[in-house]
Structure formats: structure tokens, C-alpha cells
Write a protein that holds these residues in place. Structure first.
Motif, short mmCIF file in Angstrom:
data_model
loop_
_atom_site.label_atom_id
_atom_site.label_comp_id
_atom_site.label_asym_id
_atom_site.label_seq_id
_atom_site.Cartn_x
_atom_site.Cartn_y
_atom_site.Cartn_z
N ARG A 34 0.81 -1.22 0.00
CA ARG A 34 0.00 0.00 0.00
C ARG A 34 0.83 1.27 0.00
O ARG A 34 0.29 2.36 0.13
N LYS A 72 -0.36 16.05 3.03
CA LYS A 72 -1.29 15.83 4.13
C LYS A 72 -1.07 14.49 4.84
O LYS A 72 -1.15 14.43 6.06
N VAL A 272 -4.18 7.96 1.96
CA VAL A 272 -5.24 6.99 2.23
C VAL A 272 -6.21 6.90 1.06
O VAL A 272 -6.37 7.84 0.29
N ASN A 274 -9.48 5.07 1.39
CA ASN A 274 -10.86 4.75 1.76
C ASN A 274 -11.38 3.46 1.14
O ASN A 274 -12.51 3.40 0.69
N SER B 74 -12.49 16.36 7.87
CA SER B 74 -11.71 16.12 6.65
C SER B 74 -11.84 14.69 6.15
O SER B 74 -11.75 14.44 4.96
N SER B 75 -12.10 13.74 7.04
CA SER B 75 -12.24 12.35 6.61
C SER B 75 -13.38 12.19 5.61
O SER B 75 -13.35 11.29 4.78
N ASP B 79 -14.42 19.41 5.42
CA ASP B 79 -13.69 20.57 5.95
C ASP B 79 -13.82 21.68 4.92
O ASP B 79 -13.04 21.78 3.99
N TYR B 276 -16.71 6.80 3.60
CA TYR B 276 -15.47 7.39 4.10
C TYR B 276 -15.35 7.17 5.59
O TYR B 276 -16.34 7.02 6.30
N ASN B 279 -8.98 6.90 8.39
CA ASN B 279 -8.14 5.75 8.08
C ASN B 279 -6.90 5.73 8.96
O ASN B 279 -6.06 6.60 8.85
#
Lengths: 368, 386
Positions: A34, A72, A272, A274, B74-75, B79, B276, B279
């Protein structure tokens, strides 16, 4: 607290992973289910409290920029410092710099503006989990001009031929930098240097028409400057060929290597996606394998690595293989000693078998 | 700035007592589900996927983990500069204050929040259901039918109907009767707890309701009946698809097991409607040479050395050699020792199951065993019937 800034210098790295680097630079090659190669370099930096990271990139950096975004994933989306992706910009007609010195020179503002007193420079091909604060400590203690990081390897493999090797005196001071094939002290393409000294070496290098900062600016000055060696003792993989990529990927299936590289207190971060958790059907049979999220496994997988979102159809068999993101393996297909790049599709019943020492590599988005 | 077309208000203050010790320390919407999610991920992701970018989350009971989890949103891509997610706990003001006393009261107490967006419509959601729904379609239906309020309904089995708000409709989908949890339901059209109101109308009724001292300030019990009594135009929007109230240990377990079917009704891998979630940073899961994994949902960061069958395993779980996990839900960071047997159980976050322990009962008729004690589980045998 002494501050460090980071530079990931991809300028001199060749795209040597054949099919895997047709469309991307080496730093953007997917690794360990990953991650991308560069995740290790950046994560090591952020885990070592480096808050300002520049990436010198020259070729095929589209997918790299896509992956890094604003930094980020590494908490480098900051008001102060953060991530700076620095592709080439050679439009200054008065610029006489060459090679990666051009990068250092044209981005001297990054070095000027950072609050750090020390700069940690790294490539992306040496996979490890290292704390640079420890390196900085040793650097200050030894009063060296530059501290280079090396790994004393137990066994030499072909990938080490390309790496520089080091000799030391009794105080870990570097006495020689060379390519001796028998030497096991492998330079990891990482060094810590005082900011002002780095600045001085850049100016000198350009004045002398040099083109490679490490070779011309540091290695060539060996008798005149104090270069200290810092030995890294952890898990290490130098990846600069398909063969080394394949072998080191397989090494991750060894529990000790895996848990040494992925530590809870110094995690490797990545963008990430999801994806849902991996799903195993009642008929699946999976052993000794790394599986990322989003996979749907209906067949048999052994001694392999499945990246995110891979589908293994009913009755398909995957052995000793690395299957990258979103590949689909049709029912009844057989893959052995194979590396599939992203988005490949293997139709029903196909058989692909590579040699254990030389895996069969399928480039991105191929359908077989 | 221009007003918002639709603002969502997500009721997330529920204690969820029927989930027993799972909700001792966390609000029900923060309960784990499906190998990586928390229940609240579903309504929040639905909002994002439906193009609703302004969500108020009303919290009350044990809000710490929920607040932390939502963060700045934000996930879920919430945001935003204008809108985004806002956590709305009860608060004091010069005239007094106190806890939210009902669902309608909770919205009433946040009139200022809603007024700042001047919404045309307000979507009311609850944070304790698992479903994927395009609220945009609901909004279109609501606007198209010129309704003052639209209630999303789903057909439930008749024998369960008395657990829900049940309604009768005329041929055109207009609601003629509404009963909150009736003893003798007149239909099996159940309210999903998803309402959409014209904001002007809702505001008026919320203010009026607040002044009624005998009101329980609840949407189902007070607001909807009041609208009906005034002949307001209330429409029912029939939702088809997977919807589950995971209010009990059994239903939570069942909903997890539903995901293991070969073509689950709730598809978590649909790239066009992602759920979502926050994570965590975990390496790819490792399945050892001796492991056996069949019919399972397993998240990253797991290390499996034993046998996993028809189970949902969250991130960071270790299943050691010789252990069997069957028909169970193992929440994050659980460490399972050697030669452990776990059947039909839910093991909550961070539990340590010591070597040779036997948990739960393999018999399909047995109750679901819940292990939710903090810290290590010393017991060598533990089943729901004990």
C-alpha cells in the motif's frame, strides 16, 4: 531543540525498474502492498520531527505529485514549512550550474528560509525505518562537517554494486568512499550536513563547474573535510533493480523484517484510499501473504503481496507474485513469479509463469 | 453569502443502552461496524456523496470520542470554508440552558446555527443506522411534490413494525396517518428517522412546540403529528435498499454478518458511493503460512496466524497460532492469544484474550456473547448464557 529540514534528492536516481518505471520515477513505485517507495523517506523524516521537506524531482513526476498532494498524509500540509515539490526550472539564462547542483542552486531559497540549522539529504531507494534525531546527535558529537549513513550488510547482492562503500578509521571517520565490490559498508544515500556548510559547498561546486553534489562536493573533498559515518542497524533494503525489488518484497513476508520496518512507534505513512476491508470468500485459500484493503479474494494466494483493490477470481492461483492496485485476475488463471503493475487484467484461465530469479513483469494497464 | 439549499442535522446524542457495555464510554453513532467504520460514517458519507456539504452533528452523551473522530470533518471531505461539519453540543445561554430534552428540542436549540445558512430545506438524520442513501434524490422528490415535509420510509417485517414510527399513505404517497411505535401497527411502512422539512415550516413548528409544556419535543411524537393535524403536506418517500437499525447487540452482529454474504446488499466496495472513514495508518495485513482465512472481512494492520471463519476483523487485530475465530466481530487492536476459541461473539476494542480462553457458544441458537470489559480478559471460559 536543533531543527532539521529534509531534502529528498531524486535528481540523480535512475528509473531502473524497467516496466515499473516506464510511466513513473523510481520514488513513485508501489511497494509493500500500500505504499510508494518515497513514503519511507518522508515518514522517516516526519517521525524524526523534520517539518520541512523538499523533493528534488526531474523526470516522470506526474504520479509522484499525485501521490504526495500537499503532504497531508505526512502532516506536512503546514503554514510553516511543510512539503515542497521542486521540479526543475531552468529558465535563468545566467545559471551556469549543472546536474543536481542545479537543483540545490535554484532552490537555495528553501535552504535559506528554513528555520533548521541542519539539512538531512536522502534519496528514495534505501528502504529503512531510521530516526534522524539519533543521526543528528552523533553528527554533533563527532564535530563532523558531514555525517553519512551506512548499513553494514551481511551479504552483498548485485544491487549493492551500484552503491558507494565506505572505509573508516577507528573513530568512525570516513577515510575512503569507493565502489569496491567486496566492501560491505553500503552508503545509504543519506547524509546530515550543517546548513551553512551545505550552502558553502553548493557555491564552491558551481564555481568549479561541478555537476554532482555528493560526488564532486563531498566525496572529492574527502581529505579536506571531516566526514563521519553513522551506522544504521535496522532492517534495510536497497532497491535499484527489478530483481532487488522482487527479492526485498518477498523478504517482507518474513515476520521479523516486517515488524521491524512497520513499527508502531514510527509508522510509515501514505496517502489513504478509503477502501473497504479485504474480503475473503468461503472458498479462498490464502497463506503467507500481505493483503491490502479493498481486495476481493476468491482464489488461492501463496507467498505473495496484494495491493489495494485487487480481485482474485474463483479458482485462480497466485504464487510468489506481486499484484499491484486494482488488478483483476480472472477465474482459473495461474500466476507464478509475476509482478503485475496497476490496473492489469488477466483473463480467465490464463497462465503466466516467470522464473523465480527473474519475475515476469507486466506493465501498467495491460490486459492478457 | 448565499443561503444553502439544504443543511443536514445529524442527531448523534443517543446513548444506545441496548448495546450494553459497547456504549458505556461512547455514543452509539461512534460504535464500530464493518471492519473499519463507525456507524456515523454512513450518514456522513451519504451527505458527502449526495452533495450536502453542511452538516450539524448534535452530540450529548459521551461525546469525547465522537468529537475527536469527527474533528474538522476532513475524513468525509467536510472541511469547508462555508459550511462543512459543525459539532453542536448542548450549551448554556444567558436565559439558562441544559441538556437536549428531545429530538425536536435539539434542533430548536440550534436555530441560530441553521439561520446563519438560511437553508431552504433541512434534512434531519439519525446517527444510528447503517444504509447508503442518495439524499439528493429524496430532496428532488420532496421539492417535486411540493411537500412541507417528506419522511423517508422503508417496508419492514410486520412483526417488527411496532418498533418504528409507522404511517399510512394515500395512493399518491401523501401521509394520512402517523403512529410512533404503535402497539397495533396499521401498515409496515416504517420511518427511517430521515426527514426533510421546508425550513420555514419546521422553524415555525419548532418554536410553537417549544412553548407547549406537555410536549416531549420529539419529531415522531410531537412535530409530525402537529403538522398532520394542521393538514400540512407530508409525503412518504420509499427507500429501497439495505437499511439496518443496529440498536442491539444481536442486530449489530447480524449487520456485520450480512457483509460476509457473497453479494451483500450493502456493497462497501462500490467506488461510486464510497463510505469514508478515518483511516488509521496500518501496514497491509499479514496472513501467515499456517493461517486459514475463509469468508472474512479483514482490515489492514492485522496479523493472522490462526483460523478465521465468517468473521469481521477490524484493524490491528492479532490472531495467534491455534486460535479459531468463527462467526464473530473483533473490534480494533484486539490481541487474541494462542489456542483461543471464539464463537458468535463481539469483542470490543483493545481487549486482550489470553491463551486457551473459550469465548461464546458455537450453537446457532445461542445468544451473541459480548466482551466489552476494559483491559485483559482473564476468563478461560465466557459465554452469553453464563
Amino acid at each position: 531543540m536543533d531543527r532539521m529540514a529534509g531534502i529528498i534528492n531524486l535528481d540523480h536516481e535512475q528509473d531502473v525498474l524497467e516496466e515499473l518505471t516506464y510511466f513513473r520515477c523510481g520514488a513513485a513505485v508501489p511497494f509493500a502492498g500500500r505504499y510508494r517507495m518515497i513514503d519511507f523517506a518522508i515518514s522517516n523524516m516526519t517521525n524524526s520531527r523534520i517539518e520541512s521537506v523538499a523533493v528534488f524531482t526531474r523526470r516522470k513526476y506526474r504520479s509522484l505529485m499525485d501521490h504526495l498532494e500537499q503532504g497531508k498524509a505526512w502532516e506536512l500540509d503546514r503554514k510553516r514549512g511543510g512539503l515542497f515539490i521542486l521540479p526543475p526550472d531552468w529558465n535563468d539564462p545566467t545559471d551556469i550550474s549543472r546536474g543536481d547542483l542545479q537543483h540545490f542552486h535554484n532552490n537555495i531559497d528553501f535552504i535559506h528560509r528554513t528555520y533548521a540549522d541542519y539539512i538531512l539529504v536522502s534519496g528514495s531507494q534505501n528502504i529503512c525505518n531510521i530516526n534522524y534525531q539519533d543521526v543528528l546527535e552523533a553528527h554533533k558529537e563527532s564535530n563532523a562537517d558531514v555525517t553519512v549513513i551506512y548499513k553494514s550488510v551481511e551479504e552483498l547482492y548485485p544491487e549493492h554494486n551500484f552503491a558507494h562503500k565506505l572505509n573508516f578509521d577507528g573513530n568512525q571517520r570516513v577515510t575512503a568512499i569507493h565502489n569496491d565490490k567486496q566492501n560491505t559498508n553500503v552508503y545509504m544515500d543519506m547524509y546530515v550536513i550543517d546548513k551553512n556548510f551545505l550552502h558553502k559547498l553548493i557555491e564552491e561546486g558551481i564555481a568549479h563547474g561541478s555537476s554532482h553534489f555528493f560526488l564532486d562536493g563531498i566525496k572529492a573533498k574527502l581529505p579536506d573535510i571531516h566526514i563521519h559515518g553513522y551506522e544504521y542497524n535496522g532492517v534495510h533494503a536497497l532497491i535499484n533493480s527489478v530483481e532487488s525489488y522482487y527479492r526485498h518484497s518477498a523478504n517482507l513476508l518474513n515476520e521479523a523484517n516486517h515488524s521491524e520496518l512497520f513499527k508502531e512507534d514510527s509508522p510509515i505513512f501514505t496517502k489513504v484510499k478509503n477502501e473497504a476491508p479485504a474480503k475473503y470468500s468461503p472458498n479462498s485459500h490464502v497463506t503467507n501473504t500481505l493483503v491490502a484493503n479493498g481486495c476481493l479474494v476468491d482464489g488461492e494466494v501463496e507467498d505473495s503481496i496484494l495491493f489495494r483493490g485487487v480481485k482474485v477470481g474463483e479458482g485462480a492461483v497466485v504464487k510468489n507474485s506481486i499484484i499491484m492496485q486494482r488488478c483483476e485476475i480472472g477465474s482459473g488463471a495461474v500466476l507464478e513469479n509475476v509482478i503485475l503493475d496497476k490496473d492489469c487484467k488477466i483473463s480467465q484461465g490464463r497462465t503466466l509463469i516467470g522464473a523465480p530469479e527473474k519475475p515476469f513483469v507486466l506493465a501498467k494497464r495491460k490486459t492478457m | 453569502m448565499q443561503g444553502k439549499e439544504c443543511v443536514a442535522m445529524l442527531l448523534a446524542g443517543g446513548q444506545g443502552t441496548r448495546l450494553k457495555s459497547l456504549t458505556k464510554k461512547i455514543a452509539k453513532p461512534a460504535v464500530y461496524f464493518g471492519g473499519k467504520y463507525r456507524i456515523i460514517d454512513f450518514p456522513l458519507s451519504n451527505c458527502t456523496n449526495s452533495g450536502i456539504d453542511t452538516v450539524g452533528v448534535l452530540t450529548q452523551y459521551e461525546p469525547l470520542i465522537l468529537n475527536n473522530y469527527i474533528g474538522i470533518g476532513s475524513s468525509w471531505d467536510l472541511d469547508r470554508k462555508y459550511g462543512g461539519v459543525s459539532v453542536l453540543p448542548p450549551y448554556m445561554r444567558s436565559g439558562g440552558g441544559g441538556w437536549y430534552t428531545g429530538t425536536a428540542n435539539a434542533i430548536y436549540r440550534n436555530l441560530d446555527f441553521l439561520n446563519q445558512y438560511e437553508p431552504e430545506h433541512v434534512l434531519i438524520l439519525s446517527g444510528d443506522h447503517i444504509y447508503k442513501m442518495d439524499y439528493g434524490e429524496l430532496l428532488d422528490y420532496h421539492r417535486g411534490s411540493g411537500a412541507d415535509a417528506t419522511i423517508s420510509v422503508i417496508e419492514v417485517p410486520w412483526n417488527e413494525a411496532s418498533r418504528f414510527g409507522i404511517m399510512n399513505t394515500d395512493g399518491q404517497g401523501r401521509i394520512t396517518e402517523f403512529d410512533e411505535k404503535p402497539e397495533y401497527p396499521m401498515s409496515n411502512l416504517a420511518s427511517m428517522g430521515v426527514y426533510i422539512f421546508r425550513w420555514e415550516v419546521l422553524k415555525k413548528y419548532l418554536i410553537e412546540d417549544e412553548e407547549k409544556s406537555h410536549s416531549s419535543h420529539d419529531f415522531g411524537k410531537d412535530i409530525i403529528p402537529a403538522l398532520l393535524a394542521d393538514q400540512k403536506r407530508l409525503m412518504a418517500y420509499t427507500f429501497e435498499g439495505y437499511w439496518k437499525d443496529v440498536g442491539t447487540v444481536e442486530s449489530l452482529w447480524e449487520a456485520n454478518m450480512d457483509l460476509l454474504k457473497s453479494n451483500p446488499e450493502l456493497n462497501l466496495s462500490d467506488q461510486t458511493w464510497r463510505i469514508y472513514s478515518k483511516n488509521p495508518n496500518q501496514p497491509a495485513q499479514y496472513i501467515s503460512p499456517a493461517a486459514s482465512v475463509r469468508g472474512a472481512l479483514i482490515n489492514e494492520g492485522c496479523r493472522i496466524y490462526g483460523q478465521v471463519e465468517m468473521s469481521v476483523i477490524f484493524y490491528g487485530v492479532h490472531v495467534n497460532e491455534g486460535s479459531i475465530v468463527k462467526d464473530s466481530v473483533i473490534m480494533p487492536n484486539v490481541k487474541i492469544g494462542k489456542n483461543v476459541k471464539i464463537y458468535r461473539s463481539i469483542i470490543s476494542e483493545g481487549s486482550v484474550i489470553e491463551d486457551n480462553a473459550v469465548i461464546g457458544n458455537p450453537s446457532p441458537e445461542s445468544d451473541i456473547t459480548l466482551i466489552a470489559d476494559e483491559g485483559s480478559v482473564m476468563a478461560t471460559s465466557y459465554a452469553a448464557n453464563n
